[in-house]
Write a protein that holds these residues in place. Structure first.
Motif, PDB file in Angstrom:
ATOM      1  N   PRO A  32     -50.079 -29.327  61.463  1.00 43.49           N
ATOM      2  CA  PRO A  32     -49.869 -28.816  60.098  1.00 43.49           C
ATOM      3  C   PRO A  32     -48.437 -28.308  59.924  1.00 43.49           C
ATOM      4  O   PRO A  32     -48.150 -27.126  60.089  1.00 43.49           O
ATOM      5  CB  PRO A  32     -50.895 -27.695  59.974  1.00 43.49           C
ATOM      6  N   LEU A  33     -47.544 -29.207  59.614  1.00 42.91           N
ATOM      7  CA  LEU A  33     -46.133 -28.884  59.390  1.00 42.91           C
ATOM      8  C   LEU A  33     -45.837 -28.933  57.893  1.00 42.91           C
ATOM      9  O   LEU A  33     -46.556 -29.600  57.142  1.00 42.91           O
ATOM     10  CB  LEU A  33     -45.249 -29.907  60.108  1.00 42.91           C
ATOM     11  N   PRO A  34     -44.763 -28.291  57.451  1.00 47.59           N
ATOM     12  CA  PRO A  34     -44.351 -28.472  56.051  1.00 47.59           C
ATOM     13  C   PRO A  34     -44.097 -29.958  55.799  1.00 47.59           C
ATOM     14  O   PRO A  34     -43.567 -30.671  56.662  1.00 47.59           O
ATOM     15  CB  PRO A  34     -43.063 -27.654  55.947  1.00 47.59           C
ATOM     16  N   THR A  35     -44.483 -30.433  54.636  1.00 50.36           N
ATOM     17  CA  THR A  35     -44.377 -31.870  54.334  1.00 50.36           C
ATOM     18  C   THR A  35     -42.970 -32.417  54.534  1.00 50.36           C
ATOM     19  O   THR A  35     -42.827 -33.503  55.106  1.00 50.36           O
ATOM     20  CB  THR A  35     -44.895 -32.160  52.918  1.00 50.36           C
ATOM     21  N   PRO A  36     -41.892 -31.729  54.102  1.00 50.56           N
ATOM     22  CA  PRO A  36     -40.555 -32.295  54.365  1.00 50.56           C
ATOM     23  C   PRO A  36     -40.272 -32.501  55.852  1.00 50.56           C
ATOM     24  O   PRO A  36     -39.662 -33.494  56.241  1.00 50.56           O
ATOM     25  CB  PRO A  36     -39.602 -31.259  53.753  1.00 50.56           C
ATOM     26  N   VAL A  37     -40.729 -31.587  56.696  1.00 51.43           N
ATOM     27  CA  VAL A  37     -40.532 -31.734  58.143  1.00 51.43           C
ATOM     28  C   VAL A  37     -41.355 -32.912  58.658  1.00 51.43           C
ATOM     29  O   VAL A  37     -40.871 -33.723  59.464  1.00 51.43           O
ATOM     30  CB  VAL A  37     -40.914 -30.425  58.881  1.00 51.43           C
ATOM     31  N   ALA A  38     -42.585 -33.041  58.189  1.00 49.78           N
ATOM     32  CA  ALA A  38     -43.431 -34.160  58.606  1.00 49.78           C
ATOM     33  C   ALA A  38     -42.809 -35.500  58.203  1.00 49.78           C
ATOM     34  O   ALA A  38     -42.838 -36.455  58.974  1.00 49.78           O
ATOM     35  CB  ALA A  38     -44.825 -34.021  58.008  1.00 49.78           C
ATOM     36  N   ILE A  39     -42.219 -35.550  57.016  1.00 58.01           N
ATOM     37  CA  ILE A  39     -41.555 -36.786  56.563  1.00 58.01           C
ATOM     38  C   ILE A  39     -40.383 -37.111  57.471  1.00 58.01           C
ATOM     39  O   ILE A  39     -40.195 -38.265  57.868  1.00 58.01           O
ATOM     40  CB  ILE A  39     -41.113 -36.664  55.095  1.00 58.01           C
ATOM     41  N   GLN A  40     -39.585 -36.109  57.833  1.00 64.94           N
ATOM     42  CA  GLN A  40     -38.458 -36.348  58.743  1.00 64.94           C
ATOM     43  C   GLN A  40     -38.954 -36.890  60.079  1.00 64.94           C
ATOM     44  O   GLN A  40     -38.348 -37.794  60.651  1.00 64.94           O
ATOM     45  CB  GLN A  40     -37.664 -35.068  58.954  1.00 64.94           C
ATOM     46  N   LEU A  41     -40.056 -36.341  60.569  1.00 66.54           N
ATOM     47  CA  LEU A  41     -40.601 -36.823  61.840  1.00 66.54           C
ATOM     48  C   LEU A  41     -41.156 -38.239  61.711  1.00 66.54           C
ATOM     49  O   LEU A  41     -41.040 -39.041  62.646  1.00 66.54           O
ATOM     50  CB  LEU A  41     -41.684 -35.870  62.351  1.00 66.54           C
ATOM     51  N   LEU A  42     -41.749 -38.552  60.558  1.00 66.99           N
ATOM     52  CA  LEU A  42     -42.256 -39.909  60.346  1.00 66.99           C
ATOM     53  C   LEU A  42     -41.115 -40.918  60.296  1.00 66.99           C
ATOM     54  O   LEU A  42     -41.248 -42.033  60.794  1.00 66.99           O
ATOM     55  CB  LEU A  42     -43.044 -39.988  59.045  1.00 66.99           C
ATOM     56  N   LEU A  43     -40.011 -40.540  59.685  1.00 70.08           N
ATOM     57  CA  LEU A  43     -38.899 -41.469  59.505  1.00 70.08           C
ATOM     58  C   LEU A  43     -37.965 -41.516  60.708  1.00 70.08           C
ATOM     59  O   LEU A  43     -37.239 -42.478  60.881  1.00 70.08           O
ATOM     60  CB  LEU A  43     -38.081 -41.091  58.260  1.00 70.08           C
ATOM     61  N   GLY A  44     -38.005 -40.472  61.535  1.00 68.75           N
ATOM     62  CA  GLY A  44     -37.103 -40.404  62.681  1.00 68.75           C
ATOM     63  C   GLY A  44     -37.527 -41.330  63.807  1.00 68.75           C
ATOM     64  O   GLY A  44     -38.633 -41.870  63.801  1.00 68.75           O
ATOM     65  N   PRO A  45     -36.646 -41.489  64.770  1.00 73.83           N
ATOM     66  CA  PRO A  45     -36.982 -42.347  65.914  1.00 73.83           C
ATOM     67  C   PRO A  45     -38.112 -41.732  66.720  1.00 73.83           C
ATOM     68  O   PRO A  45     -38.258 -40.517  66.794  1.00 73.83           O
ATOM     69  CB  PRO A  45     -35.686 -42.410  66.720  1.00 73.83           C
ATOM     70  N   ARG A  46     -38.920 -42.600  67.298  1.00 77.14           N
ATOM     71  CA  ARG A  46     -40.038 -42.142  68.125  1.00 77.14           C
ATOM     72  C   ARG A  46     -39.832 -42.538  69.557  1.00 77.14           C
ATOM     73  O   ARG A  46     -39.235 -43.569  69.846  1.00 77.14           O
ATOM     74  CB  ARG A  46     -41.347 -42.775  67.630  1.00 77.14           C
ATOM     75  N   ARG A  47     -40.391 -41.743  70.420  1.00 76.15           N
ATOM     76  CA  ARG A  47     -40.364 -42.061  71.833  1.00 76.15           C
ATOM     77  C   ARG A  47     -41.632 -42.834  72.153  1.00 76.15           C
ATOM     78  O   ARG A  47     -42.738 -42.403  71.838  1.00 76.15           O
ATOM     79  CB  ARG A  47     -40.295 -40.777  72.634  1.00 76.15           C
ATOM     80  N   CYS A  48     -41.493 -43.986  72.724  1.00 80.98           N
ATOM     81  CA  CYS A  48     -42.654 -44.800  73.091  1.00 80.98           C
ATOM     82  C   CYS A  48     -43.169 -44.350  74.441  1.00 80.98           C
ATOM     83  O   CYS A  48     -42.413 -44.107  75.358  1.00 80.98           O
ATOM     84  CB  CYS A  48     -42.266 -46.282  73.163  1.00 80.98           C
ATOM     85  N   THR A  49     -44.495 -44.228  74.539  1.00 77.12           N
ATOM     86  CA  THR A  49     -45.093 -43.817  75.815  1.00 77.12           C
ATOM     87  C   THR A  49     -45.901 -44.945  76.402  1.00 77.12           C
ATOM     88  O   THR A  49     -46.316 -45.848  75.782  1.00 77.12           O
ATOM     89  CB  THR A  49     -46.003 -42.581  75.626  1.00 77.12           C
TER      90      THR A  49
END
Length: 123
Positions: free
Chosen positions: A106-123
């Motif tokens: 449960p993050l603020p929506t703007p932070v969640a959007i940044q995380l969705l759009l940012g690069p991800r680490r593949c596991t």
């Protein structure tokens, strides 16, 4: 040109109408109203809405982003300020079921959007 400005209540109104037509807001709202079953598909739908808005002709969204970068207090910034609550609401409604189920923090929506759009680490 004066008649266009009259119909759309000035240059900013005309830009808002162009952004409404060629920006991602309407597609994000439609996705939020009828979300896919799987969260992965919802995220792909968000990506698709943004990429389609950047690629569609006329290239309104890249022009608005360029205007924001060139003039942070210009019409592009005012336009984004007006459209951002609708975008946040649409993305927030897509995230809400995942947050309630405990699959998304449960993050603020703007932070969640940044995380969705940012690069991800593949596991």
């Amino acid at each position: 040109m004066p008649s266009l400005h009259t119909v759309f209540h000035g240059r900013d109104g005309l830009l808002a109408a162009v952004f409404e037509r060629y920006g991602p807001v309407v597609d994000v709202e439609a996705l939020a109203q009828d979300p896919p079953q799987r969260f992965d598909d919802a995220v792909r739908g968000l990506y698709r809405a943004v990429v389609t808005a950047f690629r569609s002709r006329p290239r309104a969204l890249p022009a608005i982003v360029a205007d924001i970068l060139a003039r942070p207090d210009g019409p592009g910034a005012r336009l984004m300020e007006a459209a951002m609550p609708r975008m946040l609401e649409g993305v927030g409604s897509l995230l809400a079921p995942e947050i309630e189920a405990g699959r998304v923090r449960p993050l603020p929506t703007p932070v969640a959007i940044q995380l969705l759009l940012g690069p991800r680490r593949c596991t």
